[in-house]
Design an enzyme around this catalytic site. Structure first.
Site, PDB file in Angstrom:
ATOM      1  N   ASP A 120      -2.749  -4.989  -1.649  1.00  6.28           N
ATOM      2  CA  ASP A 120      -4.012  -4.556  -2.229  1.00  6.28           C
ATOM      3  C   ASP A 120      -3.701  -3.909  -3.572  1.00  6.28           C
ATOM      4  O   ASP A 120      -2.582  -3.438  -3.808  1.00  6.28           O
ATOM      5  CB  ASP A 120      -4.677  -3.507  -1.336  1.00  6.28           C
ATOM      6  CG  ASP A 120      -5.311  -4.099  -0.079  1.00  6.28           C
ATOM      7  OD1 ASP A 120      -5.065  -5.288   0.223  1.00  6.28           O
ATOM      8  OD2 ASP A 120      -6.053  -3.371   0.600  1.00  6.28           O
ATOM      9  N   SER A 260       1.250   3.528  -6.614  1.00  5.28           N
ATOM     10  CA  SER A 260       2.474   2.897  -7.049  1.00  5.28           C
ATOM     11  C   SER A 260       2.184   1.476  -7.509  1.00  5.28           C
ATOM     12  O   SER A 260       1.022   1.121  -7.727  1.00  5.28           O
ATOM     13  CB  SER A 260       3.526   2.918  -5.941  1.00  5.28           C
ATOM     14  OG  SER A 260       4.804   2.782  -6.530  1.00  5.28           O
TER      15      SER A 260
END
Length: 299
Positions: A120, A260
């Site tokens: 995602d 991240s």
């Protein structure tokens, strides 16, 4: 190398939703990070905050049962829908953050000619020139510096870099984008800037952050390079497998707390990336994607 002049960072950035609707993000966290990365005292503080030891200490607390009190406020602040996730008690905040999603919530495109998103996140796609360089928010990146391997960087000249930015409310497990033969993991030490666009406008984070990559030799897409990039408060990149055979959609690993990035490098003339991702990137939009959806097809 000639330095690229960067624009004044802004806390406002835009994403293209899966429904084609433009979403504008302007959070308190973004405004804080803008001050952190653009003021003198903020940059002094960054010298402490970006050190791996800081994230390691914070991560140690988030692994403890005492950190569970943070879960409910985090869910409410980020307006998170918990229905897609496996319902169970959490041992700690990090246990919550790396929670499993229900199998029915991320259906993998099984067409062997389709390359799928490994995670995602918010996707940007960049063409790599004949020197394997690309530009993000005014900062010039070279694969030679990202990979610390000139010979390997050369293999991706003329190809593409797909950058998947994960936010704190995204699903933080990631998978393999295709069937193939995986190499051992290569870890590159570094520091831990945030990967928020505010920071990317100010410093070359993908040259500096801790990162880990592997090669995936595939039948349909050449040799893919998949890299996970750590970020501030994400000192741990947990990859499960060494060298082995892997399957599209198979879980590859997970990030601990924080946003991240996953970077996917594609060789020249191997994959035709869907046009919308290029167009949105050129217009300054990231595109929201989900793990397992098609991002391109075999040439």
């Amino acid at each position: 190398m000639k330095k690229t002049k960067t624009a004044i960072p802004s806390s406002v950035h835009r994403c293209m939703g899966r429904d084609g609707v433009i979403r504008v993000e302007d959070s308190g966290q973004d405004r804080f990070l803008q001050k952190l990365y653009t003021s003198f005292y903020g940059r002094v503080l960054l010298k402490v905050l970006t050190q791996p030891g800081f994230s390691k200490a914070a991560g140690a607390f988030l692994d403890r049962r005492a950190s569970r009190f943070l879960i409910r406020p985090f869910i409410e602040k980020n307006h998170m829908d918990m229905r897609p996730y496996v319902k169970r008690p959490y041992r700690s905040f990090n246990d919550f953050f790396t929670r499993e999603i229900l199998p029915t919530e991320r259906m993998i495109d099984c067409d062997p000619s389709h390359l799928v998103s490994p995670s995602d996140g918010k996707l940007s796609v960049y063409s790599l020139d004949e020197t394997a360089e690309f530009t993000i928010k005014g900062s010039v990146y070279t694969l030679e510096r990202i990979l610390k391997n000139p010979a390997l960087a050369k293999r991706y000249e003329g190809g593409y870099a797909c950058v998947f930015r994960l936010c704190v409310d995204d699903y933080h497990r990631y998978s393999y984008p295709a069937d193939g033969e995986k190499s051992e993991n290569i870890r590159i030490p570094g520091i831990l800037h945030t990967v928020n666009p505010v920071a990317v406008e100010s410093v070359p984070v993908y040259h500096e952050n801790i990162r880990e990559y592997c090669l995936i030799r595939t039948e349909n897409f050449g040799t893919l390079l998949q890299m996970e990039v750590g970020a501030m408060m994400v000192g741990r990149i947990t990859n499960y497998d060494g060298a082995c055979e892997v399957k599209k959609g198979q879980e590859k690993g997970r990030f601990e707390f924080g946003g991240s990035t996953v970077i996917l490098l594609l060789q020249k003339d191997t994959v035709r990336i869907h046009r919308k991702f290029f167009d949105n990137t050129q217009m300054g939009f990231e595109t929201i994607v989900r793990m397992g959806e098609s991002i391109g097809e075999r040439i």
